[in-house]
Scaffold this motif. Sequence first.
Motif, mmCIF file in Angstrom:
data_model
loop_
_atom_site.group_PDB
_atom_site.id
_atom_site.type_symbol
_atom_site.label_atom_id
_atom_site.label_comp_id
_atom_site.label_asym_id
_atom_site.label_seq_id
_atom_site.Cartn_x
_atom_site.Cartn_y
_atom_site.Cartn_z
ATOM 1 N N UNK A 20 -48.128 -31.211 3.525
ATOM 2 C CA UNK A 20 -48.984 -31.590 2.300
ATOM 3 C C UNK A 20 -50.327 -30.927 2.236
ATOM 4 N N UNK A 21 -51.244 -31.805 1.781
ATOM 5 C CA UNK A 21 -52.687 -31.619 1.507
ATOM 6 C C UNK A 21 -53.466 -32.671 2.275
ATOM 7 N N UNK A 22 -54.594 -32.234 2.962
ATOM 8 C CA UNK A 22 -55.526 -33.410 3.702
ATOM 9 C C UNK A 22 -56.868 -32.926 3.386
ATOM 10 N N UNK A 23 -57.838 -33.971 3.277
ATOM 11 C CA UNK A 23 -59.081 -33.662 3.002
ATOM 12 C C UNK A 23 -60.036 -34.140 4.169
ATOM 13 N N UNK A 24 -61.065 -33.452 4.429
ATOM 14 C CA UNK A 24 -61.879 -33.667 5.609
ATOM 15 C C UNK A 24 -63.298 -33.875 5.394
ATOM 16 N N UNK A 25 -64.115 -34.584 6.005
ATOM 17 C CA UNK A 25 -65.350 -34.681 5.741
ATOM 18 C C UNK A 25 -66.100 -33.531 6.405
ATOM 19 N N UNK A 26 -67.473 -33.028 6.076
ATOM 20 C CA UNK A 26 -68.090 -32.120 6.798
ATOM 21 C C UNK A 26 -68.125 -32.326 8.245
ATOM 22 N N UNK A 27 -68.637 -33.598 8.666
ATOM 23 C CA UNK A 27 -68.584 -34.016 9.965
ATOM 24 C C UNK A 27 -67.623 -34.118 10.699
ATOM 25 N N UNK A 28 -66.330 -33.891 10.207
ATOM 26 C CA UNK A 28 -65.371 -33.771 11.024
ATOM 27 C C UNK A 28 -64.316 -34.797 10.975
ATOM 28 N N UNK A 29 -64.454 -35.845 10.185
ATOM 29 C CA UNK A 29 -63.520 -36.939 10.053
ATOM 30 C C UNK A 29 -62.726 -36.846 8.845
ATOM 31 N N UNK A 30 -61.299 -36.909 9.160
ATOM 32 C CA UNK A 30 -60.228 -36.661 7.994
ATOM 33 C C UNK A 30 -60.441 -38.056 7.208
ATOM 34 N N UNK A 31 -60.129 -37.781 5.826
ATOM 35 C CA UNK A 31 -60.409 -38.825 4.834
ATOM 36 C C UNK A 31 -59.110 -39.171 4.238
ATOM 37 N N UNK A 32 -58.382 -38.399 3.565
ATOM 38 C CA UNK A 32 -57.002 -38.773 2.928
ATOM 39 C C UNK A 32 -55.971 -37.709 3.152
ATOM 40 N N UNK A 33 -54.814 -37.873 3.248
ATOM 41 C CA UNK A 33 -53.969 -36.972 3.158
ATOM 42 C C UNK A 33 -52.984 -37.307 2.069
ATOM 43 N N UNK A 34 -52.250 -36.138 1.472
ATOM 44 C CA UNK A 34 -51.308 -36.061 0.406
ATOM 45 C C UNK A 34 -50.079 -35.737 0.584
ATOM 46 N N UNK A 35 -49.012 -36.636 0.810
ATOM 47 C CA UNK A 35 -47.557 -36.092 0.927
ATOM 48 C C UNK A 35 -46.723 -36.234 -0.380
ATOM 49 N N UNK A 36 -46.239 -35.311 -0.944
ATOM 50 C CA UNK A 36 -45.577 -35.311 -2.103
ATOM 51 C C UNK A 36 -46.592 -36.025 -3.114
ATOM 52 N N UNK A 37 -45.910 -37.182 -3.768
ATOM 53 C CA UNK A 37 -46.898 -37.752 -4.467
ATOM 54 C C UNK A 37 -47.540 -38.997 -3.963
ATOM 55 N N UNK A 38 -47.647 -39.281 -2.782
ATOM 56 C CA UNK A 38 -48.342 -40.074 -2.120
ATOM 57 C C UNK A 38 -49.649 -39.754 -1.426
ATOM 58 N N UNK A 39 -50.613 -40.791 -1.672
ATOM 59 C CA UNK A 39 -52.169 -40.600 -1.066
ATOM 60 C C UNK A 39 -52.139 -41.531 -0.017
ATOM 61 N N UNK A 40 -52.567 -40.996 1.147
ATOM 62 C CA UNK A 40 -52.753 -41.969 2.238
ATOM 63 C C UNK A 40 -54.104 -41.951 2.643
ATOM 64 N N UNK A 41 -54.755 -43.096 2.894
ATOM 65 C CA UNK A 41 -56.211 -43.369 3.303
ATOM 66 C C UNK A 41 -56.302 -43.258 4.894
ATOM 67 N N UNK A 42 -56.763 -42.277 5.578
ATOM 68 C CA UNK A 42 -56.768 -42.197 7.087
ATOM 69 C C UNK A 42 -58.217 -42.364 7.431
ATOM 70 N N UNK A 43 -59.124 -42.663 6.652
ATOM 71 C CA UNK A 43 -60.899 -42.603 6.902
ATOM 72 C C UNK A 43 -60.992 -43.645 8.125
#
Length: 62
Positions: A20-43
């Motif tokens: 899937x896809x993941x977004x990460x803040x510039x300071x290094x913390x992961x924010x969200x991951x996207x698996x298929x059509x599901x969005x998961x907040x990991x912040x």
Amino acid sequence: MNETHTKHLKPWGVYQFPWGIATKHRKGDWDRVFISLQEIDVSRLDVVVNDDGILIKGIREE
């Protein structure tokens, strides 16, 4: 320009993995991951994200 209508943008990076896809803040913390059509907040979680998947190590203290 009226300051009350200004949107402050945050510096994010978007990373693509085999699962899937993941977004990460510039300071290094992961924010969200996207698996298929599901969005998961990991912040608020202490996670390791890599090609193998997502490892949740614990909940981050505020």
